[in-house]
Design an enzyme around this catalytic site. Structure first.
Site, PDB file in Angstrom:
ATOM      1  N   HIS A  82      -7.652   1.206  -5.397  1.00 43.14           N
ATOM      2  CA  HIS A  82      -7.221  -0.151  -4.992  1.00 43.14           C
ATOM      3  C   HIS A  82      -7.669  -1.061  -5.840  1.00 43.14           C
ATOM      4  O   HIS A  82      -8.743  -1.020  -6.457  1.00 43.14           O
ATOM      5  CB  HIS A  82      -7.603  -0.305  -3.561  1.00 43.14           C
ATOM      6  CG  HIS A  82      -7.078   0.528  -2.533  1.00 43.14           C
ATOM      7  ND1 HIS A  82      -6.871   0.224  -1.028  1.00 43.14           N
ATOM      8  CD2 HIS A  82      -6.515   1.835  -2.587  1.00 43.14           C
ATOM      9  CE1 HIS A  82      -6.541   1.177  -0.509  1.00 43.14           C
ATOM     10  NE2 HIS A  82      -6.120   2.321  -1.382  1.00 43.14           N
ATOM     11  N   GLU A 103      -8.864  -3.934  -5.369  1.00 39.21           N
ATOM     12  CA  GLU A 103     -10.433  -4.613  -4.970  1.00 39.21           C
ATOM     13  C   GLU A 103     -11.439  -3.641  -5.706  1.00 39.21           C
ATOM     14  O   GLU A 103     -12.443  -4.224  -6.220  1.00 39.21           O
ATOM     15  CB  GLU A 103     -10.747  -4.574  -3.562  1.00 39.21           C
ATOM     16  CG  GLU A 103      -9.361  -5.703  -2.874  1.00 39.21           C
ATOM     17  CD  GLU A 103      -8.537  -5.026  -2.150  1.00 39.21           C
ATOM     18  OE1 GLU A 103      -8.001  -5.341  -1.242  1.00 39.21           O
ATOM     19  OE2 GLU A 103      -7.893  -3.930  -2.818  1.00 39.21           O
ATOM     20  N   CYS A 114      -8.137  -3.626   3.033  1.00 44.58           N
ATOM     21  CA  CYS A 114      -7.933  -2.559   4.121  1.00 44.58           C
ATOM     22  C   CYS A 114      -9.286  -2.188   4.672  1.00 44.58           C
ATOM     23  O   CYS A 114     -10.345  -2.678   4.017  1.00 44.58           O
ATOM     24  CB  CYS A 114      -7.210  -1.300   3.519  1.00 44.58           C
ATOM     25  SG  CYS A 114      -8.340  -0.569   2.284  1.00 44.58           S
ATOM     26  N   CYS A 154     -11.519  -0.919   1.342  1.00 46.79           N
ATOM     27  CA  CYS A 154     -11.819  -1.943   0.516  1.00 46.79           C
ATOM     28  C   CYS A 154     -12.875  -3.228   1.081  1.00 46.79           C
ATOM     29  O   CYS A 154     -13.702  -3.731   0.609  1.00 46.79           O
ATOM     30  CB  CYS A 154     -10.756  -2.789   0.009  1.00 46.79           C
ATOM     31  SG  CYS A 154      -9.701  -1.922  -1.323  1.00 46.79           S
TER      32      CYS A 154
END
Length: 148
Positions: A52, A54, A82, A85
């Protein structure tokens, strides 16, 4: 660097994700007004479910500072993190998080959960939401509309 400017850089990263058919989410890490790391979703291109924006940006930031503690850092991201993260941000000891668009389906920093401000945890993160929210949401909506 202002929040508006830094989120613009995160939006540039989101465009980079879209260029290789990943969900267009981008992130930048800033310390003392200087960008030290950038990242965008790379799940598809890397075949990695943890890639992801992040997490990619956090890994680059840790390399840049020579350690995992990012206590003076602000992370700017175009979509609300999410659970995975948000947990990574807490573990990195990020000082501040600035979010573009809310994520009502998976958001863990206010929409479904609020992991970054849970007093039961040993760290909390200062939170600013809806920075360039409409632009961030439009990028995502455009991506998913094109796929339908």
């Amino acid at each position: 660097m202002t929040d508006h400017e830094a989120m613009g850089l995160a939006l540039d990263e989101a465009a980079a994700a879209m260029a290789h058919d990943d969900v267009p989410v981008g992130a930048v890490v800033v310390v003392d007004g200087t960008v030290i790391a950038r990242g965008h979703n790379r799940r598809t291109i890397d075949g990695d479910p943890t890639a992801h924006a992040e997490v990619v940006a956090l890994r680059a930031a840790a390399r840049a500072v020579g350690g995992w503690r990012l206590e003076r850092a602000t992370l700017y991201v175009t979509l609300e993190p999410c659970l995975m993260c948000a947990g990574a941000l807490l573990n990195a000891r990020i000082a501040r998080l600035v979010i573009g668009a809310d994520d009502p389906k998976a958001g863990a920093t206010g929409s479904l959960y609020n992991l970054v401000d849970d007093p039961r945890l040993n760290h909390t993160i200062a939170l600013t939401t809806r920075c360039r929210a409409e632009e961030s949401a439009n990028v995502l909506q455009g991506f998913f509309q094109a796929r339908r």
